[in-house]
Design an enzyme around this catalytic site. Sequence first.
Site, PDB file in Angstrom:
ATOM      1  CE  LYS A 206      -2.832  11.217  -9.538  1.00 19.08           C
ATOM      2  NZ  LYS A 206      -3.419   9.919  -9.837  1.00 19.08           N
ATOM      3  CD  GLU A 212      -5.916  13.992   5.719  1.00 19.22           C
ATOM      4  OE1 GLU A 212      -5.908  14.537   4.592  1.00 19.22           O
ATOM      5  OE2 GLU A 212      -6.779  13.171   6.074  1.00 19.22           O
ATOM      6  NE  ARG A 268      -5.672   1.931  -5.124  1.00 16.38           N
ATOM      7  CZ  ARG A 268      -6.522   2.893  -5.485  1.00 16.38           C
ATOM      8  NH1 ARG A 268      -6.414   4.106  -4.972  1.00 16.38           N
ATOM      9  NH2 ARG A 268      -7.483   2.647  -6.368  1.00 16.38           N
ATOM     10  CD  GLU A 353      -7.198   4.750  -1.576  1.00 20.07           C
ATOM     11  OE1 GLU A 353      -7.526   5.429  -0.592  1.00 20.07           O
ATOM     12  OE2 GLU A 353      -6.172   4.993  -2.244  1.00 20.07           O
ATOM     13  CG  HIS A 384       4.385 -14.093  21.324  1.00 25.27           C
ATOM     14  ND1 HIS A 384       4.568 -15.113  22.229  1.00 25.27           N
ATOM     15  CD2 HIS A 384       5.339 -14.244  20.379  1.00 25.27           C
ATOM     16  CE1 HIS A 384       5.618 -15.840  21.856  1.00 25.27           C
ATOM     17  NE2 HIS A 384       6.100 -15.335  20.733  1.00 25.27           N
ATOM     18  CE  LYS A 505      -9.960  12.492   0.635  1.00 25.72           C
ATOM     19  NZ  LYS A 505      -9.281  12.551  -0.665  1.00 25.72           N
TER      20      LYS A 505
HETATM   21  O1  F6P Z   1      -7.975  10.034   0.106  1.00 21.41           O
HETATM   22  C1  F6P Z   1      -7.376   8.983  -0.565  1.00 21.41           C
HETATM   23  C2  F6P Z   1      -6.249   9.451  -1.427  1.00 21.41           C
HETATM   24  O2  F6P Z   1      -6.739  10.108  -2.527  1.00 21.41           O
HETATM   25  C3  F6P Z   1      -5.358   8.301  -1.841  1.00 21.41           C
HETATM   26  O3  F6P Z   1      -5.824   7.610  -2.918  1.00 21.41           O
HETATM   27  C4  F6P Z   1      -4.072   9.001  -2.074  1.00 21.41           C
HETATM   28  O4  F6P Z   1      -2.994   8.109  -2.101  1.00 21.41           O
HETATM   29  C5  F6P Z   1      -4.050   9.939  -0.891  1.00 21.41           C
HETATM   30  O5  F6P Z   1      -5.388  10.340  -0.733  1.00 21.41           O
HETATM   31  C6  F6P Z   1      -3.139  11.115  -1.000  1.00 21.41           C
HETATM   32  O6  F6P Z   1      -3.461  11.922  -2.080  1.00 21.41           O
HETATM   33  P1  F6P Z   1      -2.473  13.048  -2.584  1.00 21.41           P
HETATM   34  O7  F6P Z   1      -1.196  12.378  -3.015  1.00 21.41           O
HETATM   35  O8  F6P Z   1      -3.173  13.743  -3.713  1.00 21.41           O
HETATM   36  O9  F6P Z   1      -2.209  13.985  -1.444  1.00 21.41           O
END
Ligand code: F6P
Length: 542
Positions: A206, A212, A268, A353, A384, A505
């Site tokens: 987004k 990451e 989400r 969240e 199990h 972060k």
């Molecule tokens: O760190 C949490 C978050 O902001 C989530 O709410 C979101 O889904 C995820 O990171 C990924 O964010 P983006 O789509 O901006 O990479």
Amino acid sequence: MPTDFHAWPQLLQHYEAMRETPMREWFARDCASERVKQFSLEAAGLYLDFSKNRITPQTLTLLTHLAGEAEVRQRRDTMFAGTRINTTESRAVLHVALRAPRNASFSVDGEPVMAAIHDVLARMRVLADQVRNGEWTGATGKRITDVINIGIGGSDLGPRMVCRALAHLADGGPSMHFVSNVDGTELAEILAKLNPEQTLVIVCSKTFTTLETMTNACSARQWFLDKGIAQDQLTRHFVAVSTNLQAVRDFGIDSANMFEFWDWIGGRFSLWSSVGLSIALAVGFDTFAELLAGGRAMDEHFLSAPLDRNMPVVLGMLGIWYRNFFGVPSSCIAPYSTSLELFPAYLQQLEMESNGKGVRLDGHCVRTHTAPVVWGTAGTNGQHAYFQMIHQGSQIVPVDFVAPLKPPRGLPGHHAKLLANCFAQGEALMRGRGADELRAAGMTDEGLIAHMVFEGNRPSNTLLMDAVTPHTLGALIALYEHRTFVQGVVWNINSFDQWGVELGKALARPIEAELTGGACISHDASTEALIARARRTEHACF
Ligand code: F6P
């Protein structure tokens, strides 16, 4: 404050009066089938049996009053009206518009949104068709056989879960891979298996700034370059899903290869948007459209059913009953379906969240517990592993069993065993097994009997669907989205922000600099020692 509602003290009083009553008493009565009728619901292809809960008709009446006092209906309508209910980020919350038909009338600040949504959907259909029929090729003219979705959180968990659930409908589509973790092992292991000439990457974020995702996207780009795909050929291998056009361009992805969504879609809640591109590629656009239709069917139910017959409201209020009156700290989701094995992980983000907050919309403390810990895995595996604790542990763990009546594929004789185990768990949790029963069966060792007693009276819901289809899956996801919303309304929190993820972060940035040779700054003694130890590691690949 939720505790200020009139229904709250009434529920407290009611709880005190009925907390010891075993459910099996209610099931032993002549009117037990009436109980099942009263405490079951059908909507959008889902059947919910909530009769195995610690509730009486009065409980449901009081919980419904609580939902009414919390203005669940009005707040629902405010969300559907495109009001900026995510107040801390000043954003509307309109994921429901994503699954509505083109002629629906959703708007944000008076601006209609349906045309833009359907334009993006149309572009998603084109790409999905082209990749699936081989018209879209890699730079060397070869068919795309593998797609990697690089994203995390909402840009990963939803589409990953849906692709897994509908894998039986892939019908010759490309193989899907999902990379989320910044641990390079994940990406490296996937790349090692793939041919760059036949691989398409979706960079799904987004914000297009997430550490990451951007780290993985850069490494993936380098992999193509190292394997001989030239920079100007990368347009055949990279598409982006984002709200951030500038960052997409800066990364080097052509805006023609960008699939837009909007800031009024929370991460989400975004799998219905272009974040679902991986789903459309995996199973075809028509199947993705059926998923949207399933979500819409649940929206219609949520909008029209009375509160006490409204599946998301009933599930949400049952969650409040256990969390706030019984004080249960966690709840388990147990899909009896390998196809739905990723549903618990998806639900963890959705619920924790969204509702893992301690501050009300007005900035004051909630003063009641909010989201429980959500956990679970596919059945029968859990039986199990941790079901021992759910049956005989010292805490109540309400369970949601989710089961399709027909398997998507399977071997003769398996599904009856799977379903039998699902139903048996709910039965065992509810009725338990008393010492008298064991003695009547001939047991005499009183020491052993003590260990073999199940106190029972442990609550569960059972959600059935005919099969895991795109439609029922869409309805299931929307059900839990709305359930989460309902609980957020009762607690009067903002279910749509996530400030709690920010501090870690921010603190990671200077630590990364220190690990890679930068000057050390001041931390607590524990963190300093950890950093020092990591820096001393020989051959560390920082
Ligand atoms: O760190 C949490 C978050 O902001 C989530 O709410 C979101 O889904 C995820 O990171 C990924 O964010 P983006 O789509 O901006 O990479």
